[in-house]
Motif scaffolding. Structure first.
Motif, PDB file in Angstrom:
ATOM      1  N   GLN A  46       0.823  -1.209   0.000  1.00  0.00           N
ATOM      2  CA  GLN A  46       0.000   0.000   0.000  1.00  0.00           C
ATOM      3  C   GLN A  46       0.855   1.257   0.000  1.00  0.00           C
ATOM      4  O   GLN A  46       0.597   2.210  -0.750  1.00  0.00           O
ATOM      5  CB  GLN A  46      -0.926   0.002   1.213  1.00  0.00           C
ATOM      6  CG  GLN A  46      -1.843   1.224   1.285  1.00  0.00           C
ATOM      7  CD  GLN A  46      -2.777   1.180   2.473  1.00  0.00           C
ATOM      8  OE1 GLN A  46      -2.817   0.196   3.211  1.00  0.00           O
ATOM      9  NE2 GLN A  46      -3.539   2.235   2.665  1.00  0.00           N
ATOM     10  N   VAL A  47       1.904   1.261   0.837  1.00  0.00           N
ATOM     11  CA  VAL A  47       2.802   2.421   0.890  1.00  0.00           C
ATOM     12  C   VAL A  47       3.512   2.610  -0.440  1.00  0.00           C
ATOM     13  O   VAL A  47       3.653   3.734  -0.936  1.00  0.00           O
ATOM     14  CB  VAL A  47       3.819   2.256   2.037  1.00  0.00           C
ATOM     15  CG1 VAL A  47       4.885   3.348   1.983  1.00  0.00           C
ATOM     16  CG2 VAL A  47       3.108   2.294   3.381  1.00  0.00           C
ATOM     17  N   SER A  73       9.779   2.646   1.452  1.00  0.00           N
ATOM     18  CA  SER A  73       8.679   1.995   2.175  1.00  0.00           C
ATOM     19  C   SER A  73       9.220   1.166   3.337  1.00  0.00           C
ATOM     20  O   SER A  73       8.621   1.132   4.422  1.00  0.00           O
ATOM     21  CB  SER A  73       7.873   1.108   1.220  1.00  0.00           C
ATOM     22  OG  SER A  73       8.664   0.054   0.707  1.00  0.00           O
ATOM     23  N   GLY A 123       2.482   1.747  -3.415  1.00  0.00           N
ATOM     24  CA  GLY A 123       1.552   2.264  -4.420  1.00  0.00           C
ATOM     25  C   GLY A 123       1.287   3.744  -4.261  1.00  0.00           C
ATOM     26  O   GLY A 123       1.272   4.503  -5.241  1.00  0.00           O
ATOM     27  N   GLU A 124       1.093   4.191  -3.018  1.00  0.00           N
ATOM     28  CA  GLU A 124       0.828   5.613  -2.770  1.00  0.00           C
ATOM     29  C   GLU A 124       2.048   6.461  -3.107  1.00  0.00           C
ATOM     30  O   GLU A 124       1.922   7.515  -3.753  1.00  0.00           O
ATOM     31  CB  GLU A 124       0.423   5.809  -1.310  1.00  0.00           C
ATOM     32  CG  GLU A 124      -0.908   5.169  -0.944  1.00  0.00           C
ATOM     33  CD  GLU A 124      -1.203   5.258   0.535  1.00  0.00           C
ATOM     34  OE1 GLU A 124      -0.310   5.723   1.284  1.00  0.00           O
ATOM     35  OE2 GLU A 124      -2.314   4.874   0.948  1.00  0.00           O
ATOM     36  N   LEU A 125       3.215   6.018  -2.660  1.00  0.00           N
ATOM     37  CA  LEU A 125       4.441   6.783  -2.924  1.00  0.00           C
ATOM     38  C   LEU A 125       4.757   6.810  -4.408  1.00  0.00           C
ATOM     39  O   LEU A 125       5.197   7.841  -4.944  1.00  0.00           O
ATOM     40  CB  LEU A 125       5.597   6.178  -2.134  1.00  0.00           C
ATOM     41  CG  LEU A 125       6.942   6.908  -2.214  1.00  0.00           C
ATOM     42  CD1 LEU A 125       6.791   8.348  -1.764  1.00  0.00           C
ATOM     43  CD2 LEU A 125       7.980   6.184  -1.347  1.00  0.00           C
ATOM     44  N   TRP A 126       4.551   5.710  -5.100  1.00  0.00           N
ATOM     45  CA  TRP A 126       4.788   5.621  -6.548  1.00  0.00           C
ATOM     46  C   TRP A 126       3.936   6.641  -7.292  1.00  0.00           C
ATOM     47  O   TRP A 126       4.421   7.372  -8.171  1.00  0.00           O
ATOM     48  CB  TRP A 126       4.482   4.205  -7.006  1.00  0.00           C
ATOM     49  CG  TRP A 126       4.665   3.922  -8.464  1.00  0.00           C
ATOM     50  CD1 TRP A 126       3.683   3.738  -9.394  1.00  0.00           C
ATOM     51  CD2 TRP A 126       5.905   3.760  -9.178  1.00  0.00           C
ATOM     52  NE1 TRP A 126       4.218   3.469 -10.635  1.00  0.00           N
ATOM     53  CE2 TRP A 126       5.578   3.476 -10.522  1.00  0.00           C
ATOM     54  CE3 TRP A 126       7.241   3.823  -8.800  1.00  0.00           C
ATOM     55  CZ2 TRP A 126       6.559   3.259 -11.494  1.00  0.00           C
ATOM     56  CZ3 TRP A 126       8.206   3.606  -9.770  1.00  0.00           C
ATOM     57  CH2 TRP A 126       7.865   3.329 -11.093  1.00  0.00           C
ATOM     58  N   ARG A 127       2.664   6.706  -6.962  1.00  0.00           N
ATOM     59  CA  ARG A 127       1.763   7.661  -7.633  1.00  0.00           C
ATOM     60  C   ARG A 127       2.153   9.101  -7.312  1.00  0.00           C
ATOM     61  O   ARG A 127       2.132   9.970  -8.204  1.00  0.00           O
ATOM     62  CB  ARG A 127       0.318   7.392  -7.226  1.00  0.00           C
ATOM     63  CG  ARG A 127      -0.247   6.089  -7.783  1.00  0.00           C
ATOM     64  CD  ARG A 127      -1.733   5.971  -7.506  1.00  0.00           C
ATOM     65  NE  ARG A 127      -2.003   5.829  -6.084  1.00  0.00           N
ATOM     66  CZ  ARG A 127      -2.070   4.667  -5.435  1.00  0.00           C
ATOM     67  NH1 ARG A 127      -1.857   3.531  -6.100  1.00  0.00           N
ATOM     68  NH2 ARG A 127      -2.323   4.615  -4.146  1.00  0.00           N
ATOM     69  N   ASP A 128       2.512   9.378  -6.064  1.00  0.00           N
ATOM     70  CA  ASP A 128       2.869  10.746  -5.677  1.00  0.00           C
ATOM     71  C   ASP A 128       4.149  11.211  -6.365  1.00  0.00           C
ATOM     72  O   ASP A 128       4.241  12.362  -6.812  1.00  0.00           O
ATOM     73  CB  ASP A 128       3.030  10.845  -4.159  1.00  0.00           C
ATOM     74  CG  ASP A 128       1.709  10.694  -3.422  1.00  0.00           C
ATOM     75  OD1 ASP A 128       0.648  10.854  -4.071  1.00  0.00           O
ATOM     76  OD2 ASP A 128       1.729  10.400  -2.214  1.00  0.00           O
TER      77      ASP A 128
END
Length: 204
Positions: free
Chosen positions: A100-101, A135, A103-108
């Motif tokens: 989850q971390v 992460s 995915g969020e960091l990748w998008r940001d």
């Protein structure tokens, strides 16, 4: 003649002491569009630990079904099975949280101004490696934090590393045309090129 000093250099041979290195401007609004596809598999080490814990829990639960297991031996086996199930559950939750971390960091990250250059340089896997280490660092891994910091410097995620890469965030107003109809700031009357008054000056 003595005292005159050396002859001046030709105009083309003079070096400007205040010359600056060209910087690559990055859009302040960041990169547009969807992020690239995530290029890395799941964390191999964490996945292997989870799978091993699950197998151990299954084996201990099967052992509890043995009819000869009684008394203190059965109590001890139940405790081991409970511990194995708990270890497998913790590792499963850790893997889910890491995914989850990531995915969020990748998008940001792919919305940042630096991402424009990453895309041009095809640094997709390098950014993914930074996300993986970052992460882990956020989960408390100090060694991963060191790796993430080093990769972040290479990717231009700090002001100093951006300077080394010759990147800069462009001003929001950079490149915009000046407003039309505004008079010169000096307050003097504008004169035509052929106006003879343009050559007049005060003689004291």
């Amino acid at each position: 003649m003595g005292g005159m000093g050396p002859a001046p250099k030709p105009e083309g041979a003079r070096r400007r002491r205040n010359a600056t290195v060209a910087m690559t401007p990055l859009p302040p609004e960041g990169r547009k569009g969807r992020p690239p596809r995530w290029p890395l598999p799941d964390d191999v080490v964490l996945t292997a630990r989870r799978d091993s814990a699950l197998r151990k829990a299954d084996e201990l639960e099967l052992a509890l079904l043995e009819p000869d297991l009684k008394g203190r031996a059965k109590v001890a086996a139940e405790k081991k099975a409970d511990a194995a199930r708990e270890a497998a559950l913790i590792l499963t939750k850790q893997l889910e949280a890491q995914q989850q971390v990531e995915g969020e960091l990748w998008r940001d990250l792919w919305k940042t101004p630096q991402a424009v250059m990453w895309e041009q340089l095809r640094w997709t896997r390098e950014v993914a490696q930074y996300v993986r280490w970052k992460s882990r660092a956020e989960a408390g891994d100090l060694d991963a934090a060191k790796e993430a910091r080093q990769l972040g410097d290479r990717l231009g995620l700090t002001p100093l590393s951006m300077l080394r890469l010759r990147w800069k965030i462009a001003d929001a107003d950079e490149g915009k045309a000046a407003p039309r109809g505004r008079r010169p700031a000096t307050g003097t009357r504008r004169q035509r090129p052929d106006d003879p008054r343009a050559t007049l000056h005060v003689v004291e």
